[in-house]
Design a protein around this motif. Structure first.
Motif, PDB file in Angstrom:
ATOM      1  N   GLY A 284       0.804  -1.101   0.194  1.00  0.00           N
ATOM      2  CA  GLY A 284       0.075  -0.070  -0.103  1.00  0.00           C
ATOM      3  C   GLY A 284       0.793   1.439  -0.029  1.00  0.00           C
ATOM      4  N   GLN A 285       2.272   1.100  -0.078  1.00  0.00           N
ATOM      5  CA  GLN A 285       2.912   2.433   0.156  1.00  0.00           C
ATOM      6  C   GLN A 285       3.683   2.414  -1.349  1.00  0.00           C
ATOM      7  OE1 GLN A 285       5.859   2.235   3.067  1.00  0.00           O
ATOM      8  NE2 GLN A 285       4.235   2.873   4.720  1.00  0.00           N
ATOM      9  N   LYS A 286       3.623   3.705  -1.770  1.00  0.00           N
ATOM     10  CA  LYS A 286       4.400   4.074  -3.044  1.00  0.00           C
ATOM     11  C   LYS A 286       5.974   4.196  -2.857  1.00  0.00           C
ATOM     12  CE  LYS A 286       0.472   6.195  -5.482  1.00  0.00           C
ATOM     13  NZ  LYS A 286      -0.106   7.198  -6.291  1.00  0.00           N
ATOM     14  N   ARG A 287       6.532   3.472  -3.642  1.00  0.00           N
ATOM     15  CA  ARG A 287       8.006   3.374  -3.591  1.00  0.00           C
ATOM     16  C   ARG A 287       8.605   3.642  -5.059  1.00  0.00           C
ATOM     17  NH1 ARG A 287       9.755   1.460   1.421  1.00  0.00           N
ATOM     18  NH2 ARG A 287       8.359   0.366   2.597  1.00  0.00           N
ATOM     19  N   SER A 288       9.822   4.374  -4.850  1.00  0.00           N
ATOM     20  CA  SER A 288      10.642   4.756  -6.376  1.00  0.00           C
ATOM     21  C   SER A 288      12.138   4.680  -5.851  1.00  0.00           C
ATOM     22  CB  SER A 288      10.135   6.098  -6.739  1.00  0.00           C
ATOM     23  OG  SER A 288      10.416   6.941  -5.657  1.00  0.00           O
ATOM     24  N   LYS A 289      12.707   4.611  -7.030  1.00  0.00           N
ATOM     25  CA  LYS A 289      14.223   4.740  -6.919  1.00  0.00           C
ATOM     26  C   LYS A 289      14.877   5.273  -8.117  1.00  0.00           C
ATOM     27  CE  LYS A 289      16.016   0.129  -7.732  1.00  0.00           C
ATOM     28  NZ  LYS A 289      16.791  -1.009  -7.319  1.00  0.00           N
TER      29      LYS A 289
END
Length: 177
Positions: free
Chosen positions: A90-95
């Protein structure tokens, strides 16, 4: 027009991890620590602030050099930036990571001394040598573990002083000033 090229040098933060995709492509993941130097406002001293960069290399080159990439090794890499975004729990992540095109070994695994190497003949051919295919021997490069020893260079040839052209084709009225 846009340009997506990155060149960094730093130390590996962890041993490289080699995986395979479902289609059989080798994927090598590793991290590089790159220091940023800033002045501390309270003390006035210069301090290093580390930046940790995730790097990924694909294909046979990745498979060939995986065994040499160990934590603490100094490397120079060239590649392009790639942004990834996903959702987990449910959490948006990016890299933001570097997709490595060229990698040059800048120190050996054992003593931290400069050495030649890399996985091809391109790249940083200056102080660290160019390297033969996949780093040559276990230490990589043309110079192995002996360090870089430049070949003696002959003295530059002395050029005779330039002689003015006095063929008579230049007159004062031809000169525009």
């Amino acid at each position: 027009m846009s340009i997506n090229r990155v060149i960094i040098s730093g130390n590996l933060t962890r041993d490289a991890e080699l995986r395979q995709t479902a289609s059989g492509t080798s994927v090598l993941g590793f991290g590089v620590a790159v220091n940023d130097r800033r002045r501390n406002n309270t003390t006035g001293e210069w301090e290093d602030y580390p930046n940790f960069v995730d790097c990924t290399m694909f294909g046979q080159r990745a498979q060939a050099i995986a065994q040499y990439l160990r934590k603490g090794l100094k490397v120079a890499i060239e590649g392009k930036l790639r942004y990834s975004a996903w959702e987990r729990d449910g959490q948006k992540r990016s890299k933001l990571e570097v997709i490595v095109d060229d990698l040059e070994f800048m120190s050996s695994r054992n003593d931290g001394q400069p050495m030649g190497g890399g996985y091809n003949n391109s790249g940083y051919n200056g102080n660290y040598g160019g390297g033969n295919a996949y780093g040559g021997n276990a230490y990589g490069g043309n110079y192995g573990n002996q360090g870089y020893q430049p070949a003696p260079q002959p003295a530059p040839a002395q050029m005779p002083p330039a002689q003015p052209d006095v063929s008579g084709s230049v007159y004062d009225e031809d000169i525009p000033f």
